[in-house]
Design a protein around this motif. Sequence first.
Motif, PDB file in Angstrom:
ATOM      1  N   ILE A 371      46.860  13.254  37.358  1.00  0.00           N
ATOM      2  CA  ILE A 371      45.538  13.854  37.152  1.00  0.00           C
ATOM      3  C   ILE A 371      45.250  14.749  38.350  1.00  0.00           C
ATOM      4  CG2 ILE A 371      44.335  11.865  38.188  1.00  0.00           C
ATOM      5  CD1 ILE A 371      42.106  12.342  36.114  1.00  0.00           C
ATOM      6  N   CYS A 372      44.752  15.958  38.107  1.00  0.00           N
ATOM      7  CA  CYS A 372      44.628  16.952  39.170  1.00  0.00           C
ATOM      8  C   CYS A 372      43.203  17.490  39.297  1.00  0.00           C
ATOM      9  CB  CYS A 372      45.577  18.126  38.913  1.00  0.00           C
ATOM     10  SG  CYS A 372      47.321  17.665  38.856  1.00  0.00           S
ATOM     11  N   LEU A 373      42.885  17.927  40.501  1.00  0.00           N
ATOM     12  CA  LEU A 373      41.617  18.608  40.757  1.00  0.00           C
ATOM     13  C   LEU A 373      41.630  19.935  40.013  1.00  0.00           C
ATOM     14  CD1 LEU A 373      38.932  18.755  42.393  1.00  0.00           C
ATOM     15  CD2 LEU A 373      40.252  19.863  44.225  1.00  0.00           C
ATOM     16  N   GLY A 374      40.605  20.182  39.182  1.00  0.00           N
ATOM     17  CA  GLY A 374      40.579  21.344  38.309  1.00  0.00           C
ATOM     18  C   GLY A 374      40.083  22.618  38.959  1.00  0.00           C
ATOM     19  N   PHE A 375      40.486  22.828  40.201  1.00  0.00           N
ATOM     20  CA  PHE A 375      40.261  24.093  40.905  1.00  0.00           C
ATOM     21  C   PHE A 375      41.605  24.566  41.426  1.00  0.00           C
ATOM     22  CE2 PHE A 375      36.114  22.132  41.084  1.00  0.00           C
ATOM     23  CZ  PHE A 375      35.220  23.185  40.980  1.00  0.00           C
ATOM     24  N   VAL A 376      41.824  25.881  41.424  1.00  0.00           N
ATOM     25  CA  VAL A 376      43.090  26.419  41.911  1.00  0.00           C
ATOM     26  C   VAL A 376      42.844  27.367  43.075  1.00  0.00           C
ATOM     27  CG1 VAL A 376      44.190  26.179  39.657  1.00  0.00           C
ATOM     28  CG2 VAL A 376      43.092  28.337  40.248  1.00  0.00           C
ATOM     29  N   ASP A 377      43.887  27.542  43.880  1.00  0.00           N
ATOM     30  CA  ASP A 377      43.838  28.423  45.047  1.00  0.00           C
ATOM     31  C   ASP A 377      44.000  29.858  44.561  1.00  0.00           C
ATOM     32  OD1 ASP A 377      44.304  29.881  47.355  1.00  0.00           O
ATOM     33  OD2 ASP A 377      45.514  28.318  48.305  1.00  0.00           O
ATOM     34  N   GLY A 378      42.970  30.676  44.783  1.00  0.00           N
ATOM     35  CA  GLY A 378      42.986  32.051  44.280  1.00  0.00           C
ATOM     36  C   GLY A 378      43.493  33.087  45.240  1.00  0.00           C
ATOM     37  N   GLY A 379      43.897  32.686  46.452  1.00  0.00           N
ATOM     38  CA  GLY A 379      44.379  33.667  47.417  1.00  0.00           C
ATOM     39  C   GLY A 379      43.369  33.927  48.514  1.00  0.00           C
ATOM     40  N   SER A 380      43.840  34.574  49.587  1.00  0.00           N
ATOM     41  CA  SER A 380      43.000  34.730  50.779  1.00  0.00           C
ATOM     42  C   SER A 380      42.558  36.156  51.052  1.00  0.00           C
ATOM     43  CB  SER A 380      43.760  34.215  52.016  1.00  0.00           C
ATOM     44  OG  SER A 380      44.979  34.928  52.173  1.00  0.00           O
ATOM     45  N   LYS A 381      43.103  37.126  50.316  1.00  0.00           N
ATOM     46  CA  LYS A 381      42.741  38.521  50.570  1.00  0.00           C
ATOM     47  C   LYS A 381      42.242  39.168  49.290  1.00  0.00           C
ATOM     48  CE  LYS A 381      46.038  39.138  54.350  1.00  0.00           C
ATOM     49  NZ  LYS A 381      47.209  39.898  54.841  1.00  0.00           N
ATOM     50  N   PRO A 382      40.986  38.956  48.974  1.00  0.00           N
ATOM     51  CA  PRO A 382      40.435  39.544  47.745  1.00  0.00           C
ATOM     52  C   PRO A 382      40.622  41.054  47.713  1.00  0.00           C
ATOM     53  CG  PRO A 382      38.913  37.953  48.666  1.00  0.00           C
ATOM     54  CD  PRO A 382      39.998  38.147  49.688  1.00  0.00           C
ATOM     55  N   LYS A 383      40.963  41.569  46.546  1.00  0.00           N
ATOM     56  CA  LYS A 383      41.212  42.991  46.368  1.00  0.00           C
ATOM     57  C   LYS A 383      39.895  43.728  46.173  1.00  0.00           C
ATOM     58  CE  LYS A 383      43.997  46.179  43.575  1.00  0.00           C
ATOM     59  NZ  LYS A 383      44.767  46.680  44.709  1.00  0.00           N
ATOM     60  N   THR A 384      39.623  44.727  47.010  1.00  0.00           N
ATOM     61  CA  THR A 384      38.381  45.486  46.889  1.00  0.00           C
ATOM     62  C   THR A 384      38.534  46.592  45.860  1.00  0.00           C
ATOM     63  OG1 THR A 384      39.054  46.970  48.684  1.00  0.00           O
ATOM     64  CG2 THR A 384      37.757  45.042  49.285  1.00  0.00           C
ATOM     65  N   SER A 385      37.412  47.121  45.411  1.00  0.00           N
ATOM     66  CA  SER A 385      37.408  48.164  44.383  1.00  0.00           C
ATOM     67  C   SER A 385      37.942  49.469  44.943  1.00  0.00           C
ATOM     68  CB  SER A 385      36.000  48.378  43.868  1.00  0.00           C
ATOM     69  OG  SER A 385      35.515  47.192  43.290  1.00  0.00           O
ATOM     70  N   GLN A 386      38.611  50.222  44.089  1.00  0.00           N
ATOM     71  CA  GLN A 386      39.077  51.545  44.446  1.00  0.00           C
ATOM     72  C   GLN A 386      38.032  52.558  44.002  1.00  0.00           C
ATOM     73  OE1 GLN A 386      43.043  51.944  42.789  1.00  0.00           O
ATOM     74  NE2 GLN A 386      43.333  49.747  42.993  1.00  0.00           N
ATOM     75  N   VAL A 387      38.246  53.805  44.380  1.00  0.00           N
ATOM     76  CA  VAL A 387      37.274  54.846  44.062  1.00  0.00           C
ATOM     77  C   VAL A 387      37.622  55.491  42.731  1.00  0.00           C
ATOM     78  CG1 VAL A 387      36.308  57.046  44.803  1.00  0.00           C
ATOM     79  CG2 VAL A 387      36.824  55.292  46.490  1.00  0.00           C
ATOM     80  N   GLY A 388      36.596  55.734  41.910  1.00  0.00           N
ATOM     81  CA  GLY A 388      36.801  56.444  40.667  1.00  0.00           C
ATOM     82  C   GLY A 388      37.128  55.545  39.506  1.00  0.00           C
ATOM     83  N   PHE A 389      37.683  56.139  38.469  1.00  0.00           N
ATOM     84  CA  PHE A 389      38.023  55.400  37.252  1.00  0.00           C
ATOM     85  C   PHE A 389      39.403  54.794  37.433  1.00  0.00           C
ATOM     86  CE2 PHE A 389      40.131  55.289  33.162  1.00  0.00           C
ATOM     87  CZ  PHE A 389      39.234  54.521  32.458  1.00  0.00           C
ATOM     88  N   TYR A 390      39.514  53.487  37.285  1.00  0.00           N
ATOM     89  CA  TYR A 390      40.784  52.840  37.621  1.00  0.00           C
ATOM     90  C   TYR A 390      40.964  51.537  36.882  1.00  0.00           C
ATOM     91  CZ  TYR A 390      37.925  49.668  40.329  1.00  0.00           C
ATOM     92  OH  TYR A 390      36.982  48.747  40.707  1.00  0.00           O
ATOM     93  N   PRO A 391      42.214  51.148  36.657  1.00  0.00           N
ATOM     94  CA  PRO A 391      42.507  49.778  36.235  1.00  0.00           C
ATOM     95  C   PRO A 391      42.792  48.934  37.460  1.00  0.00           C
ATOM     96  CG  PRO A 391      44.436  51.145  35.929  1.00  0.00           C
ATOM     97  CD  PRO A 391      43.369  52.020  36.538  1.00  0.00           C
ATOM     98  N   LYS A 392      42.226  47.748  37.556  1.00  0.00           N
ATOM     99  CA  LYS A 392      42.536  46.856  38.668  1.00  0.00           C
ATOM    100  C   LYS A 392      43.871  46.181  38.403  1.00  0.00           C
ATOM    101  CE  LYS A 392      37.844  45.732  40.154  1.00  0.00           C
ATOM    102  NZ  LYS A 392      37.026  46.373  39.148  1.00  0.00           N
ATOM    103  N   THR A 393      44.631  45.967  39.451  1.00  0.00           N
ATOM    104  CA  THR A 393      45.933  45.318  39.316  1.00  0.00           C
ATOM    105  C   THR A 393      46.023  44.162  40.296  1.00  0.00           C
ATOM    106  OG1 THR A 393      46.899  46.842  40.934  1.00  0.00           O
ATOM    107  CG2 THR A 393      47.077  47.464  38.616  1.00  0.00           C
ATOM    108  N   GLY A 394      47.034  43.320  40.118  1.00  0.00           N
ATOM    109  CA  GLY A 394      47.216  42.195  41.019  1.00  0.00           C
ATOM    110  C   GLY A 394      46.402  41.005  40.586  1.00  0.00           C
ATOM    111  N   ASN A 395      46.675  39.845  41.197  1.00  0.00           N
ATOM    112  CA  ASN A 395      45.988  38.631  40.779  1.00  0.00           C
ATOM    113  C   ASN A 395      45.102  38.063  41.875  1.00  0.00           C
ATOM    114  OD1 ASN A 395      47.867  37.694  42.547  1.00  0.00           O
ATOM    115  ND2 ASN A 395      49.085  36.558  41.043  1.00  0.00           N
TER     116      ASN A 395
END
Length: 443
Positions: A371-395
């Motif tokens: 049985i596991c804790l139902g939270f996961v590690d999402g990473g330490s460097k959140p990806k900031t928004s780019q300028v203009g019209f864009y698709p976000k990539t990465g997890n």
Amino acid sequence: MIPSLRIILSLCSLLLISSSTTAKTSSFRPKAIVLPVTKDITTSTPQYVTQIKQRTPLVTVNLTVDLGGGYVWVNCEHGYVSSTSKAVACGSAQCKLFGSSSCSGDKVCGGFPSNTVTGVSTSGDVHSDVVSVQSTNGNSSGRAVTVPKFLFICGSDVVQKGLPKGVTGIAGFGRTKVSLPFQFSSAFKFTRKFAICLSSGTIDSRGVIIIGDAPYNFGYLNSDLSKALNFTPLIKNPVSTAPISSLGEPSFEYFIGVKSINISDKQVPLNKTLLSINKNGVGGTKISNVNPYGILESSIYRALSKAFVSAVGAQTVSPVSPFGTCFASKDIGSTQMGPAVPDIKLVLENGAVWDIIGANSMVRLSNNDVICLGFVDGGSKPKTSQVGFYPKTGNQPTTSITIGALQLENNLIQVDLARSRLGFRSIFLDHSNCANFNFTSSV
């Protein structure tokens, strides 16, 4: 009386009766509408599916629910037949509601349907068509009501891939003027408010969505649960968190202010700056039903995991992906509130506390040994928004804390945009569950 006059008066009486009946029927305006929502576990990621009727003639359409989605999209590539479907003109008032400047060669308004489960996005034309749903008084479902020009984006097979069998689109419930609840609120003059109760699927996979003003009555409970909700302010993220967005577009998702996290009356040590949304839209806390489990920024995850393991007082075992904190099932007892573990308490902006009980914090794996804790590690460097019209990539996450579907299940969640607040309550506290709403028609 002369015969001809008698005939004329009789005809007039019939016309008056007919017009009166028509007026009575057409003047019905519901106080709220109700939608079923069912947990589907046939895909790799559990999804929550609702159902509407659309087109002329009406057909049943199954849609995956996305609390943070900005619009409704439906696959029009195969089998979409309707005599009332109409393309929305580029530059029209309806087109501007989508914030779209995209036009096809035939001057049809364009949009960008996104599958927020798989991350795939594409382009499609904006259309309007008839939609029919059930009204409700808060106790049971009532007569069907219709929106003649409901707006949606046409999707395709490419963007539909990854949805459950028979599901042909996504219903966005986010804070836009073309989301599903806003369109119904606008059509029927509702207060901008909706409630959702997602079932865990353990006993029954059915849940409920109520849009508008109605009491929330579940099964044998002789009380309106809307009067028992706890509330916290909704917070706007000024930067989009959508897979595709344009410059200056705010997030459609629902954010709340978490000030601290407590376990066993002890505050978990956190970097408090991560709990606020910065100018780049990074940080803060959102609710999301398309993420099956909670997602935490790495330092928050490590601190929470350490405090949780200490409070549980049991040895951990080798983690099972995607989880990082697991126990032997034999070491964790059971209660009516789920696994016997300490509550995780989210202390919110106005002092309200969201208690995450064992049923909403733990995941029992299929072999039942772990049985596991139902939270996961999402990473330490959140990806900031780019300028203009864009698709976000990465997890990498842009949000520090995501309250996922597991944490939402069997909680009554109310999004009240009119008062800019989020209501919440575990209905386990009332010895009920989300499957107890009465969908038997009262008419």
